[in-house]
Write an enzyme that holds these catalytic residues in place. Structure first.
Site, PDB file in Angstrom:
ATOM      1  N   TYR A  34       7.139  -2.093 -15.142  1.00 31.37           N
ATOM      2  CA  TYR A  34       8.075  -1.152 -14.477  1.00 31.37           C
ATOM      3  C   TYR A  34       9.428  -1.203 -14.030  1.00 31.37           C
ATOM      4  O   TYR A  34       9.596  -2.826 -13.117  1.00 31.37           O
ATOM      5  CB  TYR A  34       6.917  -0.511 -13.293  1.00 31.37           C
ATOM      6  CG  TYR A  34       6.319   0.555 -13.743  1.00 31.37           C
ATOM      7  CD1 TYR A  34       6.274   1.238 -14.330  1.00 31.37           C
ATOM      8  CD2 TYR A  34       4.740  -0.312 -13.709  1.00 31.37           C
ATOM      9  CE1 TYR A  34       5.366   2.343 -14.771  1.00 31.37           C
ATOM     10  CE2 TYR A  34       3.728   0.555 -14.396  1.00 31.37           C
ATOM     11  CZ  TYR A  34       3.422   1.433 -14.136  1.00 31.37           C
ATOM     12  OH  TYR A  34       3.009   2.483 -14.921  1.00 31.37           O
TER      13      TYR A  34
ATOM     14  N   LYS B 250     -18.963 -12.080   6.676  1.00 27.99           N
ATOM     15  CA  LYS B 250     -18.055 -11.198   7.122  1.00 27.99           C
ATOM     16  C   LYS B 250     -17.716 -10.374   5.938  1.00 27.99           C
ATOM     17  O   LYS B 250     -17.331 -11.241   5.095  1.00 27.99           O
ATOM     18  CB  LYS B 250     -18.262 -11.412   8.172  1.00 27.99           C
ATOM     19  CG  LYS B 250     -16.514 -12.048   8.682  1.00 27.99           C
ATOM     20  CD  LYS B 250     -16.017 -12.007  10.049  1.00 27.99           C
ATOM     21  CE  LYS B 250     -14.634 -12.848   9.716  1.00 27.99           C
ATOM     22  NZ  LYS B 250     -13.598 -12.061  11.344  1.00 27.99           N
TER      23      LYS B 250
END
Length: 339
Positions: free
Chosen positions: A235, A29
């Site tokens: 950052y 899946k």
């Protein structure tokens, strides 16, 4: 070509399936846990069957040439799903009486397989034992090739709590008790196992299960910077150089599936040396402190983000998640190469 690549091993898949008790169906899946459901299924010709989430996922496998039995674990969502399941000869999970009503409303009386799901404590899907036995009685009026009494453990270390009802199916019914954790962690009654996360090389429980790594996420160093002590990297300058440092920039960011939540210090293998992540993971790249790796780190040096040298279980724990999520989140723009 961008150097971020997911290298995936067919041989490792086959080996890992062989670790499960027989018979065990391969769970593919979510596009084979992000690795490509059709390629995974084609690699596992020894699998007695495959399990997916939905009828739609199962149809993709059938249309791709997979002829083995395929089970839709969530069952039908509507009458149209039932029609498609009949046309594509799919097995269906029945976890709600409405689903059986849809089947009985169709002219078709013959079904590849029906699996009744009992709720053994997860309280997501599934019936009480009383409702399940009534459902089984109604199913006897249909022509069904495979009849299976099943459940899904929420706490695989406490499987004995659910065994009494599960181990007593109606006459002529098989049982399916176990996902990866229960299959590999317990001696269970003979049943149809479901090989999930362990099939892909990640362990759902502690201890050595003898699994092989299926996916290695690799990249390369594309830039090397000398950063003075006290300077920030990335950052927000979350990481500040504690000494004069050498920083490698590596393609691979949160848009590729590497978690932005990964903390400084997370292991990255650079030129065969485990080095710490240094600074916030950005959309397309990351930065790693390679100071202690010496002269081995130059532009083009090989990098492993997870795989043989950096276990995916370690990274998942550091990012407060699970290996399933890391596998499933590898983005489509990351090249997959099978061997």
């Amino acid at each position: 070509m961008r150097p971020l690549i997911a290298h995936q091993s067919r041989g490792a898949l086959r080996h890992n399936l062989s670790r499960f008790p027989k018979p065990s169906w391969a769970v593919v899946k979510a596009d084979g846990y992000g690795m490509g459901a059709l390629e995974v299924a084609r690699s596992l010709d020894q699998a007695p069957g495959f399990a997916v989430a939905s009828v739609g996922e199962a149809m993709v496998l059938r249309e791709g040439g997979i002829s083995a039995p395929i089970l839709a674990l969530e069952g039908p969502f509507d009458l149209e799903d039932c029609r498609d399941a009949a046309a594509y000869q799919l097995d269906l999970v029945i976890h709600d009486l409405a689903q059986l009503d849809w089947l009985e409303a169709l002219d078709r009386r013959q079904w590849s397989g029906l699996w009744i799901k009992l709720d053994t404590g997860m309280h997501r899907l599934g019936m009480s034992e009383t409702a399940a036995r009534e459902t089984a009685r109604r199913i006897e009026a249909l022509s069904v090739g495979r009849k299976v009494w099943m459940s899904h453990y929420g706490r695989a270390d406490e499987v004995e709590l659910a065994l009494p009802a599960l181990a007593s199916p109606p006459p002529g019914w098989s049982i399916s008790l176990a996902n990866s954790a229960a299959s590999l962690g317990h001696a269970l009654p003979a049943n149809i196992g479901r090989a999930g996360i362990a099939l892909y090389g990640a362990s759902p429980i502690s201890g050595d299960l003898g699994l092989n790594v299926v996916q290695r996420l690799t990249s390369q160093v594309v830039a090397v910077r000398h950063v003075p002590a006290g300077e920030g990297v990335g950052y927000g300058a979350r990481w500040v150089a504690p000494r004069d440092s050498v920083i490698a920039t590596i393609p691979g960011g949160y848009a590729d599936g590497y978690p932005r939540a990964m903390p400084d210090g997370a292991p990255v293998s650079v030129a065969g040396v485990i080095c710490p992540l240094a600074g916030r993971v950005s959309m397309d790249r990351m930065t790693v402190d390679v100071t202690l790796a010496g002269d081995a780190v130059k532009r083009g040096a090989p990098v492993e983000l997870w795989g043989r040298e950096v276990p995916i279980e370690t990274l998942a724990s550091l990012a407060n998640t699970i290996p399933y999520e890391l596998f499933c989140n590898v983005a489509p723009r990351v090249a997959r190469i099978w061997s």
